[in-house]
Design a protein around this motif. Structure first.
Motif, mmCIF file in Angstrom:
data_model
loop_
_atom_site.group_PDB
_atom_site.id
_atom_site.type_symbol
_atom_site.label_atom_id
_atom_site.label_comp_id
_atom_site.label_asym_id
_atom_site.label_seq_id
_atom_site.Cartn_x
_atom_site.Cartn_y
_atom_site.Cartn_z
ATOM 1 N N MET A 1 20.789 19.075 -11.184
ATOM 2 C CA MET A 1 19.881 18.108 -10.596
ATOM 3 C C MET A 1 18.474 18.437 -11.089
ATOM 4 O O MET A 1 17.930 19.498 -10.758
ATOM 5 C CB MET A 1 19.930 18.197 -9.070
ATOM 6 C CG MET A 1 19.165 17.114 -8.367
ATOM 7 S SD MET A 1 19.938 15.514 -8.510
ATOM 8 C CE MET A 1 21.522 15.845 -7.757
ATOM 9 N N VAL A 2 17.892 17.575 -11.899
ATOM 10 C CA VAL A 2 16.582 17.833 -12.495
ATOM 11 C C VAL A 2 15.593 16.812 -11.938
ATOM 12 O O VAL A 2 15.777 15.606 -12.113
ATOM 13 C CB VAL A 2 16.636 17.728 -14.035
ATOM 14 C CG1 VAL A 2 15.313 18.175 -14.639
ATOM 15 C CG2 VAL A 2 17.783 18.573 -14.588
ATOM 16 N N VAL A 3 14.552 17.298 -11.277
ATOM 17 C CA VAL A 3 13.586 16.414 -10.618
ATOM 18 C C VAL A 3 12.221 16.586 -11.257
ATOM 19 O O VAL A 3 11.695 17.693 -11.334
ATOM 20 C CB VAL A 3 13.501 16.714 -9.106
ATOM 21 C CG1 VAL A 3 12.543 15.745 -8.438
ATOM 22 C CG2 VAL A 3 14.880 16.629 -8.467
ATOM 23 N N SER A 4 11.624 15.491 -11.700
ATOM 24 C CA SER A 4 10.335 15.577 -12.381
ATOM 25 C C SER A 4 9.214 15.890 -11.414
ATOM 26 O O SER A 4 9.345 15.733 -10.201
ATOM 27 C CB SER A 4 10.026 14.267 -13.118
ATOM 28 O OG SER A 4 9.623 13.266 -12.206
ATOM 29 N N THR A 60 10.251 22.591 -13.228
ATOM 30 C CA THR A 60 9.836 21.331 -13.870
ATOM 31 C C THR A 60 8.339 21.064 -13.741
ATOM 32 O O THR A 60 7.903 19.919 -13.782
ATOM 33 C CB THR A 60 10.626 20.150 -13.282
ATOM 34 O OG1 THR A 60 10.504 20.167 -11.849
ATOM 35 C CG2 THR A 60 12.087 20.232 -13.651
ATOM 36 N N GLU A 61 7.548 22.114 -13.605
ATOM 37 C CA GLU A 61 6.101 21.920 -13.472
ATOM 38 C C GLU A 61 5.511 21.190 -14.678
ATOM 39 O O GLU A 61 4.667 20.316 -14.535
ATOM 40 C CB GLU A 61 5.401 23.283 -13.329
ATOM 41 C CG GLU A 61 5.818 24.103 -12.122
ATOM 42 C CD GLU A 61 5.317 23.552 -10.804
ATOM 43 O OE1 GLU A 61 4.507 22.601 -10.819
ATOM 44 O OE2 GLU A 61 5.749 24.067 -9.758
ATOM 45 N N TRP A 81 8.779 21.801 -19.682
ATOM 46 C CA TRP A 81 9.848 22.060 -18.717
ATOM 47 C C TRP A 81 11.191 22.304 -19.408
ATOM 48 O O TRP A 81 12.053 22.987 -18.857
ATOM 49 C CB TRP A 81 9.994 20.876 -17.755
ATOM 50 C CG TRP A 81 10.497 19.631 -18.426
ATOM 51 C CD1 TRP A 81 9.755 18.696 -19.064
ATOM 52 C CD2 TRP A 81 11.848 19.217 -18.543
ATOM 53 N NE1 TRP A 81 10.552 17.713 -19.576
ATOM 54 C CE2 TRP A 81 11.848 18.012 -19.264
ATOM 55 C CE3 TRP A 81 13.067 19.738 -18.121
ATOM 56 C CZ2 TRP A 81 13.014 17.319 -19.573
ATOM 57 C CZ3 TRP A 81 14.228 19.049 -18.420
ATOM 58 C CH2 TRP A 81 14.195 17.845 -19.133
ATOM 59 N N GLU A 82 11.370 21.765 -20.613
ATOM 60 C CA GLU A 82 12.675 21.871 -21.272
ATOM 61 C C GLU A 82 13.033 23.316 -21.585
ATOM 62 O O GLU A 82 14.194 23.727 -21.461
ATOM 63 C CB GLU A 82 12.690 21.029 -22.545
ATOM 64 C CG GLU A 82 12.603 19.533 -22.279
ATOM 65 C CD GLU A 82 12.669 18.724 -23.562
ATOM 66 O OE1 GLU A 82 13.454 19.091 -24.448
ATOM 67 O OE2 GLU A 82 11.935 17.725 -23.681
ATOM 68 N N ASP A 100 16.079 13.023 -13.235
ATOM 69 C CA ASP A 100 15.115 11.937 -13.117
ATOM 70 C C ASP A 100 14.922 11.318 -14.497
ATOM 71 O O ASP A 100 15.703 11.540 -15.416
ATOM 72 C CB ASP A 100 13.788 12.489 -12.597
ATOM 73 C CG ASP A 100 13.637 12.239 -11.103
ATOM 74 O OD1 ASP A 100 14.498 11.588 -10.513
ATOM 75 O OD2 ASP A 100 12.639 12.706 -10.532
ATOM 76 N N ASN A 101 13.818 10.623 -14.667
ATOM 77 C CA ASN A 101 13.545 9.962 -15.949
ATOM 78 C C ASN A 101 12.976 10.952 -16.975
ATOM 79 O O ASN A 101 12.045 10.637 -17.701
ATOM 80 C CB ASN A 101 12.588 8.786 -15.750
ATOM 81 C CG ASN A 101 11.326 9.174 -15.007
ATOM 82 O OD1 ASN A 101 11.197 10.283 -14.501
ATOM 83 N ND2 ASN A 101 10.383 8.255 -14.925
ATOM 84 N N LEU A 102 13.550 12.147 -17.025
ATOM 85 C CA LEU A 102 13.171 13.162 -18.003
ATOM 86 C C LEU A 102 14.158 13.093 -19.161
ATOM 87 O O LEU A 102 15.163 13.798 -19.198
ATOM 88 C CB LEU A 102 13.158 14.552 -17.355
ATOM 89 C CG LEU A 102 12.106 14.742 -16.265
ATOM 90 C CD1 LEU A 102 12.254 16.114 -15.611
ATOM 91 C CD2 LEU A 102 10.704 14.579 -16.834
ATOM 92 N N VAL A 103 13.863 12.210 -20.089
ATOM 93 C CA VAL A 103 14.800 11.883 -21.164
ATOM 94 C C VAL A 103 15.119 13.090 -22.036
ATOM 95 O O VAL A 103 16.215 13.204 -22.592
ATOM 96 C CB VAL A 103 14.227 10.721 -22.002
ATOM 97 C CG1 VAL A 103 15.047 10.471 -23.260
ATOM 98 C CG2 VAL A 103 14.166 9.447 -21.147
#
Length: 340
Positions: A1-4, A60-61, A81-82, A100-103
């Motif tokens: 689960m990745v949250v921007s 994800t800062e 963040w990657e 999230d929208n972190l493509v």
């Protein structure tokens, strides 16, 4: 689960989805990659999900956030963040990834599912001609999207054209499965909310001052304000109108609680302007008069608040399709073959 890192609406949406996933799949374990700020604000909500959920704060800062000044962007601000994310095997090596929208997550996990209502490359495109970092980000994200064409859970009411054309959009109703019970009609408080981007804090202060000078009780989301809103259910029940930069999280909360909105424009940010235009077109919000028109701001807020549960804005809020959490989890369980 990745949250921007951009705002709190992102993590609210993921918390709802995770809660329903955990209820349906007893063997599921979930790891959240969140910012320190998100973890502080939502630690209790994450803990309430139980021992099968782990949070990794600070991961994800360095993900995209909207800034009006293109010169303030560095490459590390956009995709730093990657590197952090890939260092955690419980994230990069998970059986399934919902982001999230972190493509950029697709570069390491092409099977990831995205969620949100907009794409950062569409927002940052306005800065591409004056910022090398933004230009590189836009080019890379567009390339990744073209290569993988990922599924993306998105609000049917609010999704941008970019989401509709660059992803395999999964259209969802509002992420509200049941209406929040409306208790009483004495909604005498105006909430002025600038959102997690913090780019409109000066405007929030000015609008709150105008409302207070006009005889209205106003709370804000500014931590140093004497009347800082605490976001408890008790406080929400007093809110008669929300004056806001309409992030999707704020708009969803207003639909959930049937609270009319007055929207603050954020020129230059295509996503904010798109959401504003959609909310006004759907009859869920009214434009805020110029903040220099003190009498107009106070009068409009008083009018919207006074219309209460019987006004056209409140009726439009009640009419929007709900059940997005259930439909999102239905789709994920089928796509990932969970519980079968």
């Amino acid at each position: 689960m990745v949250v921007s890192a951009n705002g709190f609406g992102h993590i609210r949406r993921q918390l709802l989805v995770v809660g329903e996933l955990l209820r349906r799949v007893p063997t599921l374990r979930v790891v959240f990659a969140v910012t320190e700020g998100q973890h502080r604000r939502f630690k209790a909500d994450i803990d309430d999900l139980g021992p099968r959920v782990e949070a990794l704060p600070g991961v994800t800062e360095q993900s995209p956030r909207w800034r009006h000044d293109p010169r303030s962007y560095e490459v590390s601000d956009l995709d730093g963040w990657e590197t952090e994310w890939s260092r955690y095997p419980q994230l990069a090596g998970a059986d399934h990834v919902l982001s999230d929208n972190l493509v950029g997550v697709l570069a390491r996990r092409p099977d990831a599912v995205l969620s949100g209502s907009f794409l950062w490359s569409d927002v940052l495109e306005v800065h591409a001609s004056s910022s090398a970092a933004c230009r590189a980000y836009v080019d890379r994200e567009r390339d990744i999207l073209a290569r993988y064409h990922p599924p993306m859970l998105a609000s049917a009411d609010l999704a941008t054209d970019g989401v509709r054309t660059r992803t395999r959009m999964v259209p969802l109703p509002w992420m509200v499965d049941t209406a929040f019970p409306v208790v009483g009609s004495d909604r005498d408080l105006v909430l002025v909310h600038g959102g997690g981007t913090r780019t409109l804090d000066a405007t929030v202060r000015r609008v709150a001052r105008v409302l207070r000078d006009g005889g209205l009780e106003a709370a804000t989301d500014l931590e140093d304000d004497d009347h800082c809103f605490g976001f408890s259910d008790e406080e929400w029940r007093r809110v008669g109108v929300v004056v806001c930069r309409p992030g999707v999280g704020t708009a969803t909360e207003c639909v959930r609680r049937q609270i009319p909105m007055m929207v603050i424009r954020d020129p230059g940010n295509s996503e904010a302007e798109h959401v504003t235009a959609r909310l006004v077109a759907l009859g869920l919000a009214r434009d805020l008069p110029s903040v220099t028109d003190a009498a107009g701001v106070a009068a409009t807020a008083r009018e919207v608040r006074a219309s209460g549960l019987d006004g056209p804005l409140a009726a439009a809020l009640r009419s929007r399709p709900r059940g997005g959490v259930t439909q999102a989890v239905d789709w994920l369980c089928d796509y990932w073959s969970l519980g079968t």
